[in-house]
Every structure is written in C-alpha cells, then in structure tokens.
Design an enzyme around this catalytic site. Structure first.
Site, PDB file in Angstrom:
ATOM      1  N   THR A  60      45.252  -6.989  18.912  1.00  0.00           N
ATOM      2  CA  THR A  60      45.376  -5.973  18.457  1.00  0.00           C
ATOM      3  C   THR A  60      44.765  -4.839  19.617  1.00  0.00           C
ATOM      4  OG1 THR A  60      43.048  -6.647  17.960  1.00  0.00           O
ATOM      5  CG2 THR A  60      44.752  -6.901  16.149  1.00  0.00           C
ATOM      6  N   LYS A  61      44.652  -5.236  20.637  1.00  0.00           N
ATOM      7  CA  LYS A  61      44.034  -4.258  21.609  1.00  0.00           C
ATOM      8  C   LYS A  61      45.236  -3.130  22.344  1.00  0.00           C
ATOM      9  CE  LYS A  61      39.736  -5.775  21.252  1.00  0.00           C
ATOM     10  NZ  LYS A  61      39.673  -6.304  19.943  1.00  0.00           N
ATOM     11  N   THR A  62      44.605  -2.136  22.883  1.00  0.00           N
ATOM     12  CA  THR A  62      45.538  -1.116  23.331  1.00  0.00           C
ATOM     13  C   THR A  62      46.540  -1.944  24.341  1.00  0.00           C
ATOM     14  OG1 THR A  62      43.743   0.168  23.047  1.00  0.00           O
ATOM     15  CG2 THR A  62      45.652   1.064  24.345  1.00  0.00           C
ATOM     16  N   PHE A  63      46.053  -2.730  25.364  1.00  0.00           N
ATOM     17  CA  PHE A  63      46.860  -3.346  26.157  1.00  0.00           C
ATOM     18  C   PHE A  63      46.599  -5.020  25.878  1.00  0.00           C
ATOM     19  CE2 PHE A  63      46.792  -6.426  29.573  1.00  0.00           C
ATOM     20  CZ  PHE A  63      48.100  -6.475  30.075  1.00  0.00           C
ATOM     21  N   HIS A  90      43.199  -9.217  23.217  1.00  0.00           N
ATOM     22  CA  HIS A  90      43.472  -9.658  22.041  1.00  0.00           C
ATOM     23  C   HIS A  90      44.909  -8.883  21.580  1.00  0.00           C
ATOM     24  CE1 HIS A  90      43.477 -10.211  17.671  1.00  0.00           C
ATOM     25  NE2 HIS A  90      43.416 -11.424  17.951  1.00  0.00           N
TER      26      HIS A  90
END
Ligand SMILES: Cc1ncc(COP(=O)(O)O)c(C=O)c1O
Length: 371
Positions: free
Chosen positions: A179-182, A177
């Site tokens: 908002t995730k780191t990747f 998603h």
C-alpha cells in the site's frame, strides 16, 4: 472508491525480471535483483548503508537488534501498532510521549519526561511522512546517551530542503508494503548511520553468518528480501517519479478544497510531501464517524488511521497516557489517495466531506483557532 490501491507496474516488465530469476534459479539469499535494488535505492534516495529486509516491521526489529537496544524506548502512541509492537515483542517497553497537536508527531518537549532509568533509545515516527524535528531529537538523545531509531515507514518520497530524511538518527526503518508509495509487495529497508553497525546488521538478517567466511559470528535470524519481491521493487522504481507526482498533485487538490474546513498536520515549508496519505482531523469524534459513514454510503472508503491511540488499547495501556494523541486519533480520517484516482475523484470526495461536515463546520473554524 478505495482508500488505497497498490501500484502495479507493467506486467511485461515484471515477467521479464521473473524470467531472469527462472534462468538463474536464484530465488533469495542476497541475489542479484536484491543487490541491484539496494544500489538503485541508495542512489535514488541519496543515502548509504541501506539494507533490504522482508517487511517494515522486520526493518524496525533489525534496527533494535543491531543497535543493542534494551530496557525501554520512548515513542509515540499515535502510530500504527508496529512502532510499539516491535520493541514490545522483543522485550523492550515502549514509553509513551505525547504528540504535538499541530504536527501530530512526537512532541520533543514531552520526550524527556518519558525517559526511564532503563531507557536506551528514542523512536520517533515521521507520522504520515511529516518529518520530526531531528535537530531537537538528536540534542535530547545526546544529552541522555540514547540511540535514535526513526520509524520512517511513510517516508519514501519525503524530502526536507531537497534531501531525503532517511539518513537521520542512528537508523531509519522504512516499509515497502504493497500500500506504500513505493513497494515490493512486502518489504522494507533500514538505513544505518554507522558502517560497522550496518555490517553487523547485514549478518543479522541472515542468521549471523559472515558473508565471506561463512562463520556464525552474530546472533541473527531470517529477515531477507527474496528475488521475487526485489523484482517488483525494480519495476515499481522505474515509475516512482510518476507515482509521486500524481499523488502530490491529488494532495494539492485536496488541500485547496478542504484546507479551510478541516484540520491538517502542520508541515514545514521546506518539506516536500511524500504523497503517502491525506489525513484530516474533524471537529470531534461524532463528526468523524458521521463523515466516515456518509462517505461509505456513497461508496467512498476512508480509514480511521491511526485509531485508536495505542495508549488506549489493552496491550499498550500500561506504557503511558496521552492527551493529544487520543484527541487526534479520535477525530482523524485518511481520505482516498492512490494513482488510480483522478482529479475528478478528488472533487467528488471533497464534496462528500464538505456535505458531511456542514452541520459542524462553524465549530471547526473556531476549533482551528484554538488548536
Ligand atoms: C508507522 C508504521 N511503522 C511500521 C509499519 C510496519 O510496516 P510493514 O507493514 O511493512 O511491516 C507500518 C505499516 O504500515 C507503519 O505505518
């Protein structure tokens, strides 16, 4: 100051990928960018049998279907709703086991009492990317003949003894998603242990079609990742080492400034933090709400993530009752963590948190002694 902010790679690079998509006029259906991204992710993470899907919830859903899970699944209520909503939405009851008050992950000691006669799987969540004790979970699963599906939504950057944890269990589901780191804007992946189950899952994400013969050989649906989403993933992947190191640097600063004043997850020394989240637990709900408010008044957004404990909510209350999950959920706050933040920003947040807890800090110190 935002609590999270999506990483945007070079626009020029992203547009370059889009131009390729336009030239080929191939927008989806296991296109070249999706194939390239899957191969590069397997290489980067050191895993095999990785299948890209349209989001992290779809990743969990695919794992449940490919592994033929039915009846009920033992999981944790200290998580994002998807950990429980995906099985419940697919006719599989969550059965809640409480969390360990130190790691905030499902407590292996609580799993067996949550196993019902119709339980076919355990689905632990690596909460905020903190690895669950896979050795103990595997032993319980073997003893009871259960499958293990890890909700590894937060684990892109997590490493244990130098290795990704995404090849644990029968399947691990990860979220990409925004908002995730990747990320791939929306997206996710499943990593399967077994080759034959992985092949079946590849058909399941495309309505059960056999890729070679075109025959419909499995039940399936549409869980595919588009080329446009894969393009974003390829562009972000080029920068992911920078993203991880920046976030880990900020995390270290947070721990240095706040570690003695707030409760944090216990994380094994051999774990490299994935840099996904900066969760803290305050002394009690009132302090948590006060700090949330105080930071908000200063323009610093924080998030009560995960609050409330799912076993206190209407859709999930009938699936079990927990003590520690409720306790942590009532006191937890995620602080800002993303690549737009500077070390100075982290100083500002820490100063504000410390001001917010000043009245209750002595209580917290004694609390840290007993928790
Ligand atoms: C623990 C957990 N599982 C599953 C998901 C679902 O992922 P997605 O939003 O990509 O569907 C999330 C989303 O943040 C999550 O935090």
């Amino acid at each position: 100051m935002e609590v999270t902010s999506s990483y945007l790679p070079s626009l020029q690079k992203y547009v370059g990928y889009l131009e390729g998509i336009y030239a080929r006029c191939r927008l989806t259906n296991n296109g070249p960018l999706a194939c390239e991204l899957a191969a590069r992710l397997e290489d980067y993470l050191g895993v095999r049998n990785l299948i890209l899907v349209s989001n992290g919830s779809a990743a969990l859903e695919l794992a449940y279907h490919a592994l033929d899970i039915s009846g009920s699944v033992v999981t944790t209520p200290f998580s994002f709703p998807a950990s429980s909503s995906v099985p419940a939405w697919n006719g599989i009851d969550p059965s809640f086991a409480d969390i360990d008050p130190h790691t905030w992950n499902i407590d292996p000691d609580q799993i067996e009492s949550a196993i019902r006669s119709d339980t076919t799987a355990i689905s632990p969540v690596h909460v905020y990317g903190n690895p669950v004790d896979d050795v103990r979970v595997s032993a319980i699963a073997r003893r009871h003949g259960l499958r293990v599906i890890y909700d590894a939504a937060h684990c892109f950057g997590t490493r244990k003894a130098g290795r990704s944890i995404l090849d644990q269990g029968d399947a691990s589901a990860i979220s990409f998603h925004a908002t995730k780191t990747f990320h791939t804007i929306e997206g996710g992946a499943v990593i399967f242990r077994d080759d034959a189950i992985c092949e079946r899952a590849r058909r399941m994400i495309n309505f059960g079609f056999d890729a070679v013969t075109g025959d419909i050989v499995d039940l399936g649906t549409n869980l595919k990742m588009s080329e446009v989403h894969a393009a974003m993933g390829l562009a972000v992947l080029d920068d992911v080492d920078y993203i991880l190191s920046h976030r880990r640097h900020l995390l270290a600063l947070y721990m240095h400034k706040l570690g003695d004043y707030v409760q944090c997850q216990r994380i094994d020394a051999e774990v490299t933090n994935g840099g996904g989240y900066m969760p803290i637990a305050l002394a009690d709900t009132a302090t948590c709400e006060r700090v949330y408010q105080h930071l908000g008044n200063l323009g610093i957004a924080t998030r009560r993530y995960f609050h409330p404990s799912l076993d206190t909510t209407v859709p999930y209350a009938r699936f079990g009752t927990t003590r520690y999950s409720r306790d942590i959920a009532d006191r937890v706050l995620c602080l800002p963590l993303h690549t737009k933040l500077s070390p100075n920003d982290v100083e500002t947040v820490c100063t504000a948190v410390l001001a917010g807890i000043r009245d209750t800090a002595p209580r917290l110190v004694s609390l840290a002694g007993i928790v």
